[in-house]
Design a protein around this motif. Structure first.
Motif, PDB file in Angstrom:
ATOM      1  N   VAL A   5      23.087   0.571 -10.664  1.00 33.53           N
ATOM      2  CA  VAL A   5      22.448   0.030 -11.936  1.00 33.53           C
ATOM      3  C   VAL A   5      23.472   0.766 -13.006  1.00 33.53           C
ATOM      4  O   VAL A   5      24.626   0.342 -13.466  1.00 33.53           O
ATOM      5  N   ASP A   6      22.923   1.965 -13.634  1.00 32.29           N
ATOM      6  CA  ASP A   6      23.711   2.833 -14.486  1.00 32.29           C
ATOM      7  C   ASP A   6      24.875   3.792 -13.588  1.00 32.29           C
ATOM      8  O   ASP A   6      24.700   3.949 -12.390  1.00 32.29           O
ATOM      9  N   LEU A  49      13.099   1.140  -3.728  1.00 34.79           N
ATOM     10  CA  LEU A  49      13.691   2.659  -3.838  1.00 34.79           C
ATOM     11  C   LEU A  49      14.581   2.620  -5.187  1.00 34.79           C
ATOM     12  O   LEU A  49      15.743   2.485  -4.621  1.00 34.79           O
ATOM     13  N   PRO A  50      14.148   3.031  -6.346  1.00 38.85           N
ATOM     14  CA  PRO A  50      15.282   3.324  -7.346  1.00 38.85           C
ATOM     15  C   PRO A  50      15.490   5.010  -7.256  1.00 38.85           C
ATOM     16  O   PRO A  50      14.798   5.909  -6.914  1.00 38.85           O
ATOM     17  N   THR A  61      18.950   5.144 -14.199  1.00 37.72           N
ATOM     18  CA  THR A  61      18.777   4.496 -12.940  1.00 37.72           C
ATOM     19  C   THR A  61      20.131   4.426 -12.181  1.00 37.72           C
ATOM     20  O   THR A  61      20.537   3.486 -12.781  1.00 37.72           O
ATOM     21  N   PHE A  62      20.569   5.210 -11.232  1.00 38.83           N
ATOM     22  CA  PHE A  62      21.760   4.958 -10.753  1.00 38.83           C
ATOM     23  C   PHE A  62      21.848   4.071  -9.639  1.00 38.83           C
ATOM     24  O   PHE A  62      23.026   3.041  -9.465  1.00 38.83           O
ATOM     25  N   ALA A  80       9.848   5.711 -18.989  1.00 37.27           N
ATOM     26  CA  ALA A  80      10.890   6.495 -18.434  1.00 37.27           C
ATOM     27  C   ALA A  80      12.228   6.263 -18.877  1.00 37.27           C
ATOM     28  O   ALA A  80      13.117   6.903 -18.718  1.00 37.27           O
ATOM     29  N   GLY A  81      12.156   5.250 -19.644  1.00 34.64           N
ATOM     30  CA  GLY A  81      13.502   4.878 -20.102  1.00 34.64           C
ATOM     31  C   GLY A  81      14.698   4.319 -18.927  1.00 34.64           C
ATOM     32  O   GLY A  81      15.857   4.133 -19.346  1.00 34.64           O
ATOM     33  N   ALA A  82      14.099   3.641 -17.875  1.00 32.48           N
ATOM     34  CA  ALA A  82      14.724   3.408 -16.945  1.00 32.48           C
ATOM     35  C   ALA A  82      14.986   1.784 -16.728  1.00 32.48           C
ATOM     36  O   ALA A  82      13.917   1.299 -16.996  1.00 32.48           O
ATOM     37  N   THR A  83      16.032   1.440 -16.433  1.00 28.82           N
ATOM     38  CA  THR A  83      15.930  -0.338 -16.149  1.00 28.82           C
ATOM     39  C   THR A  83      16.234  -0.169 -14.462  1.00 28.82           C
ATOM     40  O   THR A  83      17.052   0.261 -13.851  1.00 28.82           O
TER      41      THR A  83
END
Length: 236
Positions: free
Chosen positions: A44-45, A152-153, A162-163, A216-219
């Protein structure tokens, strides 16, 4: 359930609210789960230079028919050349799959769960060395009359990035075995519950391509469409 052989992860879990919109497997023994698979996973990121984070789920699990319980091994890997620094793994259940415990991890409160999920745990890692992996014992229940998915993020410790995200990916079977002691389920397979005349699967909501954890600011990237329809077979 079963004896635990893996070390508990130490380290503080960053305080973050998970309220918003979102985001396995085992037989009686983890050795029966087959090789790990990153099916349904996607970067993702961008991760820090030299860090390559991924996850693995077993290719098959087995649900005990009497209690509808199972165990899952969830693994996070750093395939890069540099240590990861502080990160966290989330283990989140959807639909018929409910995560009841992840050893060494903290339960996400129901009010803070991602939208559409029914359960989740957050696992904090102070660091994951280059080339290393960490596996977690996951206890879960699976409603065999429904579909079930897991996600599973892998995020930065504060949840802002989010990696990698694997899932939500289904476990299921196209050949239910209600009279057997256990029902084997395969990763990436939509479950076909036992039903008269092969009734279609219950719908699990609209398909989502992006499932953000807003607070949480995650995508979180959702893999595949939920609630696939199955057509009954009719004899000619």
């Amino acid at each position: 359930m079963r004896s635990r052989r893996r070390a508990t992860i130490t380290g503080s879990l960053a305080a973050a609210s998970f309220s918003a919109v979102l985001i396995l497997s085992g037989t009686a023994g983890a050795d029966d789960q087959g090789p790990g698979s990153d099916k349904g996973g996607k970067a993702v990121d961008k991760a820090p230079a030299g860090v390559e984070l991924t996850t693995l789920l077993p290719e098959r699990i087995s649900v005990r028919n009497d209690a509808e319980e199972t165990e899952i091994t969830a693994t996070v890997k750093n395939g890069g050349t540099r240590d990861s620094g502080p990160i966290r793994l989330l283990v989140v259940g959807f639909d018929g799959l409910t995560v009841t415990n992840v050893e060494g991890c903290s339960a996400i409160s129901r009010g803070d769960l991602p939208e559409g999920s029914n359960s989740g745990f957050a696992c904090a890692l102070d660091d994951l060395a280059a080339g290393a992996s960490k596996s977690y014992d996951v206890d879960a229940t699976y409603d065999l009359d429904s579909t079930g998915k897991i996600c599973l993020p892998v995020q930065s410790s504060d949840g802002g990035t989010t990696f990698w995200q694997q899932g939500p990916v289904p476990f299921g079977t196209t050949n239910p075995s209600p009279n057997a002691p256990a029902t084997p389920l395969l990763l990436g397979t939509d479950n076909k519950p036992v039903a008269p005349a092969g009734d279609e699967l219950p719908k699990t909501g609209p398909a989502r391509d992006l499932l953000p954890l807003a607070a949480a600011g995650a995508t979180l990237i959702a893999a595949g469409a939920a609630g696939l329809r199955r057509t009954p077979h009719r004899p000619t």
